[in-house]
Design a protein around this motif. Structure first.
Motif: not given
Length: 167
Positions: A7-9, A13-14, A134-136, A158-161
């Motif tokens: 999956v791509i989340m 933040k990236g 992993t940088d994200v 906020t760190v939004l998905i």
């Protein structure tokens, strides 16, 4: 069905690419994919961030309202996978089979969460790993946190998905 699905989340933040291990944790992966396909994770946040431990998300909206979930699933923590850095595992309460939609990404090796080493001898089910981004994960674990609506370790910003797309 192949034994691994990715999956791509997408976050603010990236992007993270997460490879899910359906061979080791079939029920858990199916559960996660069902939530992803239903759009459950879209617009949720990483609501708990502990820099030397893990980042947790999948259950709250930006205003800290908990989203409704399907019934809990069985804990597949005896699958032999370990809570190593950059693995994804299911969050749960003190009840072993209580995982629903919330997950966490280990930001360090947390093998004390594995069935064999956990205090409750149940542990937390690992069901995949971050293979790109992993940088994200590192950027998210570094955010400032505060207390909000009775919850600790909540990111100040906020760190939004934004979405979780099944590949």
């Amino acid at each position: 069905m192949s034994n691994t699905t990715s999956v791509i989340m997408k976050t603010n933040k990236g992007d993270l690419t997460i490879e899910l291990d359906a061979q080791s944790a079939p029920k858990t992966v199916e559960n996660f994919l069902n939530y992803a396909r239903a759009g459950h994770y879209d617009g949720t946040i990483f609501h708990r961030v502990i820099a030397n431990f893990m980042i947790q998300g999948g259950g709250f909206t930006p205003d800290m309202k908990q989203k409704g979930t399907k019934p809990p699933i069985v804990n597949e923590s005896s699958n032999g996978l370990s809570n190593k850095k950059y693995t994804i595992a299911m969050a749960r309460t003190s009840v072993p089979d209580s995982a629903t939609s919330q997950f966490f990404i280990n930001v360090t090796d947390n093998d004390f969460l594995d069935k064999a080493k956990s205090g409750d001898r149940v542990g937390y089910c690992v069901f995949g790993k971050v293979t790109s981004g992993t940088d994200v994960v590192e950027a998210i674990k570094a955010v400032a946190t505060t207390n909000k609506n009775g919850h600790g370790d909540v990111p100040v910003e906020t760190v939004l998905i934004e979405s979780v797309q099944v590949l």
